[in-house]
Structure formats: structure tokens, C-alpha cells
Enzyme design. Sequence first.
Site, PDB file in Angstrom:
ATOM      1  N   GLU A  94       0.855  -1.200   0.000  1.00  0.00           N
ATOM      2  CA  GLU A  94       0.000   0.000   0.000  1.00  0.00           C
ATOM      3  C   GLU A  94       0.881   1.235   0.000  1.00  0.00           C
ATOM      4  O   GLU A  94       1.692   1.421   0.893  1.00  0.00           O
ATOM      5  CB  GLU A  94      -0.903   0.010   1.243  1.00  0.00           C
ATOM      6  CG  GLU A  94      -1.920  -1.115   1.240  1.00  0.00           C
ATOM      7  CD  GLU A  94      -2.670  -1.203   2.570  1.00  0.00           C
ATOM      8  OE1 GLU A  94      -2.769  -0.192   3.284  1.00  0.00           O
ATOM      9  OE2 GLU A  94      -3.141  -2.315   2.875  1.00  0.00           O
ATOM     10  N   ASP A 105      -5.180   9.243  10.438  1.00  0.00           N
ATOM     11  CA  ASP A 105      -3.915   8.589  10.758  1.00  0.00           C
ATOM     12  C   ASP A 105      -3.372   9.000  12.113  1.00  0.00           C
ATOM     13  O   ASP A 105      -3.556  10.141  12.547  1.00  0.00           O
ATOM     14  CB  ASP A 105      -2.878   8.909   9.676  1.00  0.00           C
ATOM     15  CG  ASP A 105      -3.160   8.131   8.411  1.00  0.00           C
ATOM     16  OD1 ASP A 105      -3.197   6.891   8.486  1.00  0.00           O
ATOM     17  OD2 ASP A 105      -3.366   8.761   7.354  1.00  0.00           O
TER      18      ASP A 105
END
Lengths: 258, 401
Positions: free
Chosen positions: A43, A54
Site C-alpha cells: 500500500e 492517521d
Amino acid sequence: MNKLDQLPSKKILSLFMTCGFPTLSQSKKVFDEILSHQPDIIEFGLPFSDPMADGPIIQESSKIALKSKITTKQSLNLIAQLKKNSQKTAFVIMCYLNTVQKFGVQNFIKEIKNVVDGIILVDLPFEEEKSIKNLLDKNNIHLIKLISPMTDQKRSKRLLKEAKGFVYYISATGITGSNKLDYKEINKNVLALKKQTKIPVLVGFGIKSKKDVMAISKNTKADGVIIGSALIQKYFDLKMNFTKYIISLRKFIKEVKI
Amino acid sequence: MKNYNQPNTLGRFGDYGGMYVSETLMPLLIDLDQSYQKIQKDKKFQKELKDLFKNYVGRPSALHHAKNLSAYLNGPKVYFKRDELNHTGAHKINNCLGQILLAKKMGKTRIIAETGAGQHGVATATVCALFGLPCHIYMGSKDIERQKPNVFRMKLLGANIIPVESGSKSLKDAMNEALRDWIKNVRDTFYIIGSTAGPHPYPKMVRDFQSVIGKEAREQILKIEKKLPDYLIACVGGGSNAMGLFYPFLNEKKVQIIGVEAAGKGPKTNQTAATMTSGTPGILHGSYSYVLQDNDGQIKEAHSISAGLDYPGVGPEHSYLKDIKRAKYYGVTDKEALNAFQLCSKLEGIIPALEPSHALAYLIKAFKNKAKGKTIILNLCGRGDKDLFTAAKAIGFDADE
């Protein structure tokens, strides 16, 4: 053929890394190292100034990458370049929608077509995805579905109806790099998801070590794991010594490939 | 204009708005939207809110004819909608009371909020004290530095203040951190967003709670002037005080609507917060709207002397009103706002916050010797106590003890 349609049936390993981290040229070396282990999926995180889903480690990696002024185009070029020497690993881009919108959705897809097998748009929920999904479908790029512990079964059924590639099951309510793993709950939810879809269910968020990987494999019916923050954390643990970082990445990836 | 009916059920104001958040938050937003729809029809809820507005906030806020300023302008008749007289000193409390009642209704036990100038943080800490709920306020470390009186207020009210060190260390980053907190604590936490920004249903919900400002102003001006105002003016950061004033007038096409953004050191410099003058449409904090961004979609840092306007985004409804030309938006610099701050203090005996000082600055700039016989309502949405140190520093007055 889309590589995400040929994933193994068990113990799938997906590794996340931020593009352009720590610098563009070093980033190529990081990805070369990761890809040399032929993980099932890689990824590529595209750095964004405001990565609200995040945790601190991936945030920091984005910030460092952006400091050396990496552009979306440079990230996409890097990914295309890496593709040439990597035939086995499925390529997935993980990013925020504004990056794609600003590049132009059509242009973005044109750039990644035949390079990338799937895309995770962190802040594009099911309710908003229609027009982008149609374009991605036409170009054989799978829009990966995220499912959280907050997603009830009625909703996950709708989300997974046309899902392709794999399911990204968020193993902890939280941001990337979170702490707690409750295997019992993970397994319960993974089993429920597996009744709703035939594609593999991968568990991400909070997986940090070989021990975690083994535990997921042993205690749950998940088809594999996603590791991100733990790969980046090493760089900071090693006080940003790049040579040592590459060696430690090598050792870590060997360990988590079970 | 036909009857204004925005947003649609997906939270769209034209193309703007929507819900751009991770899947972890989607079920919560859907739940919040449904709960919000329910309480809109709940008479008991509305009665409780009305009672708090009256007896806790001190509503209705006055509509003051600013005679001296009007005389100075030699132009229109200026009225101040005095939301700076509210308990806690700004309009933010209107929305916080609405949201905390909703949080209680939904059985949430922990409150989080972001704050820039500290006004929304103080209002949130206040309602949390009133309802006995634990309160966590995310605030950029730069803002903590320049809004010390409000930081102390929040602490007195029992709130836990979490300094945010990421990014520009101001409002945008505080909102990122609050969203991250929410993603981590989905089950028990209610996020009180302070502006008409963020994902649906926030822009609509905050507007609705703030629209008490416009509803009152409408009644008040009709009583005094026997007609609607010719202009409405309000400052716009995220845009909640402005939407609160504008919304009840949107169907009155004769009422001209003006939003004033903070242009910092100038709209063409890199140090601006004038999102609609200098920005382009993009996605920030879960909503599609004008944002300050570079060619790669990276969000730029905003700059304004006013911490409450120091935000690189704007509520989606303002973007829509701009595009359909129902409202006009202009930028005002730090310097112009500071001048207006001083002028209003001297002329009207009202020390305004730096946020509405931007609206005042535009009024002074655009209406001097103009629009005679017209009436204007300006939303004086906050008082200047919190800005005394910042303003003193900028003006060159030594305000240290």
C-alpha cells in the site's frame, strides 16, 4: 488481470509505506527493500497535509515527505517505476480524496491505470463514492472497502455487496497505529464479514509485531494482516539512521512473513 | 430566489458539503443526523433550549442602534446585533447549548471540542460544567499562547485543555486532533463542533442552532424600523455567526448579504485566511468547500490576527451562497480590523472581539459617505476582552503587568 483477484487463500500480508518518506530518493530504496520480500500487497500512502484518520507515526511520515516537497505526480511516477520490477505484489494506493480531486479524478486514474490494482480512499465513504467508483470499475481498479467495528451488519452488507479486492477491517476503533487488539471481538466481526463476502478479509490497525501477526492468524479467521505504522516507527526508533533503518526493515518483514 | 431549502438529505448545499470521513465515523454521523432530526420535532427539547437561551445566555440579545458610528460614516443607519452580551461573551454558546442537550439525549458521557480563539472552547466548557460532563478541548499551542485569558477561563470551568503541536498549531490542527480523538472514542464521545464546518450534519445543525440570532434580529428590526434591513454584515471564519444571522433572511432577496473574511496581511499574500477570496474548492475536515490549498491539494496554513478566523476552510453553505451570488464575500486585513477595533471602542463604548472587528472594518471601508437612508445589521458576535493582549501588542501598548 487484477492481482488483487489472485490473492492467496491464507496469511495474506499487506505492507503500507508513505511515498517520499524520508526523502524521494530514499523512498525508492525503502520500497525496493519492501518489494524484494514480495509481500502479497503493498500500500502506497500518498502524503497529505491533514491526515485526520492517521495516528502520529504516519502523520509524521507524511510531514517529513512533504517537507522535501514531494508532489502527487512524483509519487505516481515512483509507483509506476517500482511496478516495472515487481510482478508478484498487488499494488494499492491509500490516500485522502482531496489529493485525487485536485489532481483531477480522470487524470489520476489515467496515471495509475495498469499500474495499480486497488485504491483505498480513506475519507470517501460509501455514500459519496458512486461517480469515482464507476470510473475505477471501468479501469479495473478496485475500490477497497474499509469496515470498522462501528459498522453494523446491515451497513456492512450494503458496503460489501459489490466489494472487490479485499476488505480492510479496522481492528480497533481508532486511528492507524492504535494500541489495543481484542482478538475475540475481531474474530466475531471477521466471521460476520466473511458471511457477507467471498473476498479476503484483512485486519489492519494496531498490528506491530510477529507476535500480533501470529495471534491474528491463530485466534481469528482473518485472511491476513496489514502493517503500516510499525514499519515507519523503526525509522524513528533508529534515530533516523537510514542505513540501519533498511536493515531493520529487512529483518522485520522476514519476521512478519509467516 | 425560490424558497431556500438547503442542504439536501446528504448534507449538500449545491455541490458543497457532504460527509467525507472514514468509515469509523460514518455510523456515528448517521446516528447524529437521525437524532438531530428527532429533536427538531421534540417540543420538550425545544422548550428546554429556549429556556436556557433566555435564562442562562440572556437572550434575546439586544439590537443596538450605533448612532455615533452611523454619524461617523455619514451613510447608513447601523444596528449592532449584540451577541457579544451573551453569557461567555460570544455567539458560540447558542450552538453549544443545542449540541450538549442533544449529547445528553443520545446518552453520550464525554464531550470534546476544538477551539481557535477560545470562545467555542469556553462555551463548550461552560455547558459541560452546567451539565456535569467531562470536557476535553483541543487547542493549537499557538492559540493557547495568544488567547491566555480564555485558556484560564476554560480551566476554571473544569475543562481539560489538550495543546496541539501539529501543523500550524492553530484551529485547523485542533480540529484534526479532535476528529482523531472522536475516531478513537466513538462509543461514549460527543464532538461539539463550533462552526458551520465539518461533515454533515454539523454545518446544518450549527446553522440551525445559531439562527436564533437572525430570527431575533428580524423581529427586532421590524419592530423598530417597520421594514427589513437593506444589508446584513458578519465576519466569516468557519462561518457560524454569519450563517446564524443570514439564514432567516435568505428568502428576502432585497436584503443584501455580506460576509467578511480575514485577509491577514493581504488577500494576495501567503498570510491570509480569506478562503473564499483566495481559495479553491476542496475537501477539508469532512466537507467539500472552498479551502486554501496548493496545486497538489495540500492545505495551506492560514494567517489572521484573529485566532477565531485563522482557518483555511469555510462552511460549505457559505461556498454555496457565494457561488449562487446570494451573498458577497470580501477580505479585510489585520491592520484594517485593528483600526476598526479601536474606532468602535471609542465611538460606541463597545470593545469588539477581533473577529467582528473585521466586519466593522468592511463596514467602515465600504459605507463611508454611502448608502444614506439604508439600514444595516452587523453581527457583533463577540466581545474583545479576550483580545486585549493581542491588540495591545499589535498597537504597541505595553499591557504586561
